[in-house]
Design a protein around this motif. Structure first.
Motif, PDB file in Angstrom:
ATOM      1  N   SER A  33      -4.463 -15.223   9.271  1.00  0.00           N
ATOM      2  CA  SER A  33      -3.169 -14.534   9.143  1.00  0.00           C
ATOM      3  C   SER A  33      -3.047 -13.842   7.790  1.00  0.00           C
ATOM      4  CB  SER A  33      -2.012 -15.513   9.314  1.00  0.00           C
ATOM      5  OG  SER A  33      -2.006 -16.051  10.608  1.00  0.00           O
ATOM      6  N   PHE A  34      -3.490 -14.512   6.735  1.00  0.00           N
ATOM      7  CA  PHE A  34      -3.432 -13.918   5.404  1.00  0.00           C
ATOM      8  C   PHE A  34      -4.354 -12.705   5.295  1.00  0.00           C
ATOM      9  CE2 PHE A  34      -1.784 -18.136   4.329  1.00  0.00           C
ATOM     10  CZ  PHE A  34      -0.656 -17.765   3.627  1.00  0.00           C
ATOM     11  N   VAL A  35      -5.551 -12.826   5.852  1.00  0.00           N
ATOM     12  CA  VAL A  35      -6.509 -11.722   5.786  1.00  0.00           C
ATOM     13  C   VAL A  35      -5.997 -10.525   6.584  1.00  0.00           C
ATOM     14  CG1 VAL A  35      -8.843 -11.005   6.434  1.00  0.00           C
ATOM     15  CG2 VAL A  35      -8.480 -13.215   5.326  1.00  0.00           C
ATOM     16  N   GLN A  36      -5.482 -10.774   7.773  1.00  0.00           N
ATOM     17  CA  GLN A  36      -4.974  -9.707   8.623  1.00  0.00           C
ATOM     18  C   GLN A  36      -3.777  -9.011   7.970  1.00  0.00           C
ATOM     19  OE1 GLN A  36      -3.746 -11.064  12.481  1.00  0.00           O
ATOM     20  NE2 GLN A  36      -3.337  -9.014  13.249  1.00  0.00           N
ATOM     21  N   ALA A  37      -2.835  -9.762   7.444  1.00  0.00           N
ATOM     22  CA  ALA A  37      -1.654  -9.165   6.802  1.00  0.00           C
ATOM     23  C   ALA A  37      -2.041  -8.400   5.543  1.00  0.00           C
ATOM     24  CB  ALA A  37      -0.647 -10.260   6.466  1.00  0.00           C
ATOM     25  N   ALA A  38      -2.984  -8.929   4.799  1.00  0.00           N
ATOM     26  CA  ALA A  38      -3.426  -8.262   3.571  1.00  0.00           C
ATOM     27  C   ALA A  38      -4.097  -6.933   3.891  1.00  0.00           C
ATOM     28  CB  ALA A  38      -4.379  -9.163   2.801  1.00  0.00           C
ATOM     29  N   ARG A  39      -4.896  -6.904   4.927  1.00  0.00           N
ATOM     30  CA  ARG A  39      -5.533  -5.636   5.327  1.00  0.00           C
ATOM     31  C   ARG A  39      -4.481  -4.610   5.722  1.00  0.00           C
ATOM     32  NH1 ARG A  39     -10.121  -8.228   8.911  1.00  0.00           N
ATOM     33  NH2 ARG A  39     -11.634  -8.646   7.284  1.00  0.00           N
ATOM     34  N   GLY A  40      -3.494  -5.055   6.478  1.00  0.00           N
ATOM     35  CA  GLY A  40      -2.443  -4.140   6.940  1.00  0.00           C
ATOM     36  C   GLY A  40      -1.619  -3.559   5.803  1.00  0.00           C
ATOM     37  N   GLU A  41      -1.462  -4.304   4.744  1.00  0.00           N
ATOM     38  CA  GLU A  41      -0.636  -3.852   3.608  1.00  0.00           C
ATOM     39  C   GLU A  41      -1.484  -3.395   2.425  1.00  0.00           C
ATOM     40  OE1 GLU A  41       2.578  -3.387   3.723  1.00  0.00           O
ATOM     41  OE2 GLU A  41       2.779  -4.252   5.727  1.00  0.00           O
ATOM     42  N   HIS A  42      -2.806  -3.381   2.580  1.00  0.00           N
ATOM     43  CA  HIS A  42      -3.732  -2.951   1.519  1.00  0.00           C
ATOM     44  C   HIS A  42      -3.517  -3.747   0.230  1.00  0.00           C
ATOM     45  CE1 HIS A  42      -4.812   0.297   4.168  1.00  0.00           C
ATOM     46  NE2 HIS A  42      -3.545   0.648   4.245  1.00  0.00           N
ATOM     47  N   MET A  43      -3.544  -5.059   0.390  1.00  0.00           N
ATOM     48  CA  MET A  43      -3.393  -5.938  -0.767  1.00  0.00           C
ATOM     49  C   MET A  43      -4.340  -7.126  -0.645  1.00  0.00           C
ATOM     50  SD  MET A  43       0.438  -7.344   0.240  1.00  0.00           S
ATOM     51  CE  MET A  43       0.883  -7.469  -1.427  1.00  0.00           C
ATOM     52  N   SER A  44      -4.384  -7.933  -1.660  1.00  0.00           N
ATOM     53  CA  SER A  44      -5.301  -9.062  -1.699  1.00  0.00           C
ATOM     54  C   SER A  44      -4.769 -10.243  -0.885  1.00  0.00           C
ATOM     55  CB  SER A  44      -5.512  -9.503  -3.147  1.00  0.00           C
ATOM     56  OG  SER A  44      -6.192 -10.738  -3.191  1.00  0.00           O
ATOM     57  N   SER A 100       5.531 -14.978   9.609  1.00  0.00           N
ATOM     58  CA  SER A 100       6.019 -15.173   8.249  1.00  0.00           C
ATOM     59  C   SER A 100       5.097 -14.506   7.237  1.00  0.00           C
ATOM     60  CB  SER A 100       6.145 -16.666   7.945  1.00  0.00           C
ATOM     61  OG  SER A 100       6.600 -16.869   6.634  1.00  0.00           O
ATOM     62  N   VAL A 101       3.808 -14.662   7.423  1.00  0.00           N
ATOM     63  CA  VAL A 101       2.841 -14.062   6.500  1.00  0.00           C
ATOM     64  C   VAL A 101       2.901 -12.537   6.594  1.00  0.00           C
ATOM     65  CG1 VAL A 101       0.386 -13.811   5.978  1.00  0.00           C
ATOM     66  CG2 VAL A 101       1.329 -16.071   6.429  1.00  0.00           C
ATOM     67  N   ALA A 102       2.971 -12.003   7.798  1.00  0.00           N
ATOM     68  CA  ALA A 102       3.025 -10.546   7.968  1.00  0.00           C
ATOM     69  C   ALA A 102       4.287  -9.960   7.338  1.00  0.00           C
ATOM     70  CB  ALA A 102       2.954 -10.190   9.451  1.00  0.00           C
ATOM     71  N   ILE A 103       5.411 -10.603   7.563  1.00  0.00           N
ATOM     72  CA  ILE A 103       6.676 -10.112   7.020  1.00  0.00           C
ATOM     73  C   ILE A 103       6.699 -10.274   5.500  1.00  0.00           C
ATOM     74  CG2 ILE A 103       9.166 -10.519   6.977  1.00  0.00           C
ATOM     75  CD1 ILE A 103       8.719 -11.424   9.990  1.00  0.00           C
ATOM     76  N   GLY A 104       6.222 -11.416   5.029  1.00  0.00           N
ATOM     77  CA  GLY A 104       6.154 -11.638   3.590  1.00  0.00           C
ATOM     78  C   GLY A 104       5.240 -10.640   2.901  1.00  0.00           C
ATOM     79  N   ALA A 105       4.129 -10.294   3.543  1.00  0.00           N
ATOM     80  CA  ALA A 105       3.204  -9.307   2.976  1.00  0.00           C
ATOM     81  C   ALA A 105       3.860  -7.932   2.916  1.00  0.00           C
ATOM     82  CB  ALA A 105       1.930  -9.236   3.813  1.00  0.00           C
ATOM     83  N   GLN A 106       4.566  -7.569   3.966  1.00  0.00           N
ATOM     84  CA  GLN A 106       5.253  -6.277   3.977  1.00  0.00           C
ATOM     85  C   GLN A 106       6.295  -6.209   2.861  1.00  0.00           C
ATOM     86  OE1 GLN A 106       7.382  -5.396   7.599  1.00  0.00           O
ATOM     87  NE2 GLN A 106       8.298  -3.554   6.745  1.00  0.00           N
ATOM     88  N   TYR A 107       7.075  -7.264   2.732  1.00  0.00           N
ATOM     89  CA  TYR A 107       8.125  -7.285   1.713  1.00  0.00           C
ATOM     90  C   TYR A 107       7.527  -7.297   0.302  1.00  0.00           C
ATOM     91  CZ  TYR A 107      12.438  -8.536  -0.662  1.00  0.00           C
ATOM     92  OH  TYR A 107      13.529  -8.544  -1.490  1.00  0.00           O
ATOM     93  N   LEU A 112       6.129  -4.571  -4.799  1.00  0.00           N
ATOM     94  CA  LEU A 112       5.094  -4.129  -5.741  1.00  0.00           C
ATOM     95  C   LEU A 112       5.169  -2.626  -5.978  1.00  0.00           C
ATOM     96  CD1 LEU A 112       2.055  -6.277  -4.576  1.00  0.00           C
ATOM     97  CD2 LEU A 112       3.282  -6.472  -6.734  1.00  0.00           C
ATOM     98  N   HIS A 113       5.430  -1.862  -4.921  1.00  0.00           N
ATOM     99  CA  HIS A 113       5.547  -0.408  -5.076  1.00  0.00           C
ATOM    100  C   HIS A 113       6.847  -0.020  -5.780  1.00  0.00           C
ATOM    101  CE1 HIS A 113       2.215  -0.272  -2.207  1.00  0.00           C
ATOM    102  NE2 HIS A 113       1.967   0.899  -2.774  1.00  0.00           N
ATOM    103  N   GLN A 114       7.898  -0.788  -5.533  1.00  0.00           N
ATOM    104  CA  GLN A 114       9.200  -0.485  -6.144  1.00  0.00           C
ATOM    105  C   GLN A 114       9.195  -0.781  -7.640  1.00  0.00           C
ATOM    106  OE1 GLN A 114      12.441  -2.483  -4.231  1.00  0.00           O
ATOM    107  NE2 GLN A 114      13.941  -1.795  -5.714  1.00  0.00           N
ATOM    108  N   PHE A 115       8.565  -1.882  -8.018  1.00  0.00           N
ATOM    109  CA  PHE A 115       8.594  -2.284  -9.429  1.00  0.00           C
ATOM    110  C   PHE A 115       7.262  -2.058 -10.101  1.00  0.00           C
ATOM    111  CE2 PHE A 115      11.928  -4.857  -7.373  1.00  0.00           C
ATOM    112  CZ  PHE A 115      13.007  -4.412  -8.109  1.00  0.00           C
TER     113      PHE A 115
END
Length: 115
Positions: A33-44, A100-107, A112-115
């Protein structure tokens, strides 16, 4: 020469024990779940896992005093504002680790982009 051999033996033992010890001290449930969400949001995925570990210790049933729920400790109103579900169903959605992981990654990515 003997000191060097002892040192090499110690380092070899540590190199074998460290991965095992790391998995014991720092378990990483819901890895896919962490790997999939990270790929979708281009983050670690390590960043996401670090947030989850600190916020909930990877407990999908964790609830904070402010009402944040799930592995990534997302507040129901925040998840609803991100457009993932209607507010009455928020608690149940946030208790599912993959969501939860997907939504948390999106948020987190938005922050990160805002600040």
């Amino acid at each position: 020469m003997r000191r060097r051999l002892v040192w090499v033996a110690i380092m070899a033992a540590v190199s074998v024990a460290v991965p095992w010890l790391g998995r014991v001290l720092y378990p990483w449930p819901y890895l896919s779940s962490f790997v999939q969400a990270a790929r979708g949001e281009h983050m670690s995925p390590y960043l996401l896992a670090a947030v989850a570990r600190v916020e909930s210790r990877f407990d999908p049933d964790a609830v904070s005093h402010s009402g944040a729920v799930g592995v990534m400790q997302v507040e129901p109103t925040t998840g609803s504002q991100l457009g993932h579900w209607p507010l009455p169903a928020a608690d149940a959605y946030l208790r599912e680790p993959q969501r939860s992981v997907a939504i948390g990654a999106q948020y987190l990515n938005e922050l990160l982009h805002q600040f």
